[in-house]
Design an enzyme around this catalytic site. Sequence first.
Site, short mmCIF file in Angstrom:
data_model
loop_
_atom_site.label_atom_id
_atom_site.label_comp_id
_atom_site.label_asym_id
_atom_site.label_seq_id
_atom_site.Cartn_x
_atom_site.Cartn_y
_atom_site.Cartn_z
N GLU A 80 37.56 86.76 69.87
CA GLU A 80 37.65 87.99 69.08
C GLU A 80 37.56 89.18 70.01
OE1 GLU A 80 36.28 91.56 67.15
OE2 GLU A 80 35.18 90.43 68.64
N CYS A 112 36.11 85.10 64.06
CA CYS A 112 35.33 83.96 64.57
C CYS A 112 35.98 82.61 64.25
CB CYS A 112 33.91 84.00 63.99
SG CYS A 112 33.11 85.57 64.29
N HIS A 234 29.38 78.10 61.25
CA HIS A 234 29.47 79.33 62.02
C HIS A 234 28.22 80.15 61.72
CE1 HIS A 234 30.57 83.15 63.59
NE2 HIS A 234 30.65 83.70 62.40
N1 COA Z 1 9.82 89.71 57.49
C1 COA Z 1 10.60 88.67 57.10
N2 COA Z 1 11.85 88.85 56.57
C2 COA Z 1 12.29 90.12 56.44
C3 COA Z 1 11.51 91.23 56.82
C4 COA Z 1 10.22 90.99 57.38
N3 COA Z 1 9.42 91.98 57.77
N4 COA Z 1 12.24 92.34 56.59
C5 COA Z 1 13.43 91.96 56.06
N5 COA Z 1 13.44 90.61 55.96
C6 COA Z 1 14.55 89.75 55.49
C7 COA Z 1 15.22 90.26 54.22
O1 COA Z 1 14.52 89.86 53.05
C8 COA Z 1 16.58 89.58 54.33
O2 COA Z 1 16.49 88.24 53.99
P1 COA Z 1 17.51 87.59 52.91
O3 COA Z 1 18.90 87.87 53.41
O4 COA Z 1 17.18 86.14 52.92
O5 COA Z 1 17.23 88.28 51.62
C9 COA Z 1 16.84 89.62 55.85
O6 COA Z 1 15.57 89.81 56.48
C10 COA Z 1 17.77 90.75 56.30
O7 COA Z 1 17.27 91.95 55.76
P2 COA Z 1 18.26 93.12 55.35
O8 COA Z 1 17.46 94.22 54.78
O9 COA Z 1 19.38 92.55 54.53
O10 COA Z 1 18.79 93.52 56.80
P3 COA Z 1 19.93 94.49 57.25
O11 COA Z 1 20.32 95.47 56.22
O12 COA Z 1 19.42 95.04 58.55
O13 COA Z 1 21.21 93.54 57.51
C11 COA Z 1 22.58 91.78 58.32
C12 COA Z 1 21.14 92.23 57.99
C13 COA Z 1 22.53 90.32 58.72
C14 COA Z 1 23.48 91.96 57.11
C15 COA Z 1 23.08 92.63 59.52
O14 COA Z 1 22.35 92.30 60.66
C16 COA Z 1 24.56 92.44 59.82
O15 COA Z 1 25.40 93.11 59.24
N6 COA Z 1 24.88 91.54 60.77
C17 COA Z 1 26.23 91.21 61.11
C18 COA Z 1 26.78 90.21 60.11
C19 COA Z 1 28.04 89.63 60.59
O16 COA Z 1 28.19 89.39 61.75
N7 COA Z 1 28.99 89.39 59.70
C20 COA Z 1 30.32 89.00 60.11
C21 COA Z 1 30.54 87.62 60.38
S1 COA Z 1 30.07 86.50 59.15
#
Ligand code: COA
Length: 385
Positions: A80, A112, A234
Amino acid sequence: MTRIGIHDLELATSHHVLDLGKLAEAQDIDPAKYRVGIGQDEMSILAPDEDIVTMGAAAAQPLLERHGQQEIRTLLFATESGVDQSKAAGLWVHQLLGLPAHVRVVEFKQACYSGTAALQAAIGMISRSPAERVLVIASDEARYELGSAGEPTQGAGAVAMLVSADPALVEIEPVSGVHTVDVDDFWRPNDSSTAVVDGALSIRAYLESVTGAWDDLAGRGSPDPATIERVVYHQPFTKMAVKAQRALSSRSGAQLPARGLQDASVYNRRLGNTYTASLYASLASLLDADPELAGSRIGMFSYGSGSVSELLTGIVQPGYWDADRAARVRKALDARVPLEVEEYRRLHARVLPSAVDVDNPRVTDGPFRFAGISGRARHYEATGG
Ligand code: COA
């Protein structure tokens, strides 16, 4: 029918690593969000003289040392994070590895997913000429903007696979399930060195693809779900595999043990996202963690945003277990040089314009390095290391 699949595989990663606990501390975020919430501990970070070419060549070199290069007539490079709009990254690998002129090279792209497209293309070629072998390399650097939600899910790594008839690791079964839909969940515009991602949408699109690919597989005569013992996924972040396994189990009725998920994410938790290589790093992680898998049917779910996904099944072959491979990967992961957050941020900001000649500093301990740019062309060299 000829049995075709993955005969051998090898993983390579970067010179540097960033501990996500340090990133969380610098961002004033609870580290449990990264370690538990998204399921990541570390991310591999490239040195200035590394990129997808150097990692891909480093992963492929041991395969050629073990098996020779005689039957290889094709090198498929999936990525990618391509480094040129025209030239396939695999051409530099071809030169670094001393492959002969009769080996064709091409690059595959679909976020991916393209490592799986390359694997399928390789299987097609071998079914026509069973004596040939195909070198498939999946290599990527996952980059998001600093401060974005995607930042803790960066990473870098490559998996090289030798695909052949009568494979020693995993035979890929002929029927697979495919799910394709046009969705703007993740992409990287031509003028951007970082990907754009709508995280929540990408999770929804991924989960719909898991069930969509299963439905297609079931409609085409899937194996009995009760015979699927493990599934590798993945993993943009390892928690995604947990969500996917829940969705797949409830749709298919397959009883998939949690142990398989843990075994299949050991490397991914430490590498970070490796885009095209992620599924195959997870496969390596599973094969290296469990010596009791011979004869097992495993599922392999490939997802590439945008989006194309495919659910394959494979049979783990009797001689797959290799404690040395596990030791090599652990050594490579442990050998990475830790970065402080400020150093990581400086490296992240370093994006080379092609119009300026540059000699990259010597940093990597790997066997190949990205020496620099002159006359707008990239140059690579063996380090002797
Ligand atoms: N302790 C434990 N867990 C915690 C926490 C803490 N203090 N704070 C947050 N969390 C958990 C949330 O509950 C959530 O879990 P869940 O998804 O099981 O509900 C998780 O951590 C992520 O929290 P969130 O608020 O959704 O995080 P974010 O807004 O920062 O986004 C992603 C997380 C993964 C969406 C972000 O990192 C992202 O966009 N990554 C890229 C994704 C990607 O690559 N996609 C393309 C290919 S598939």
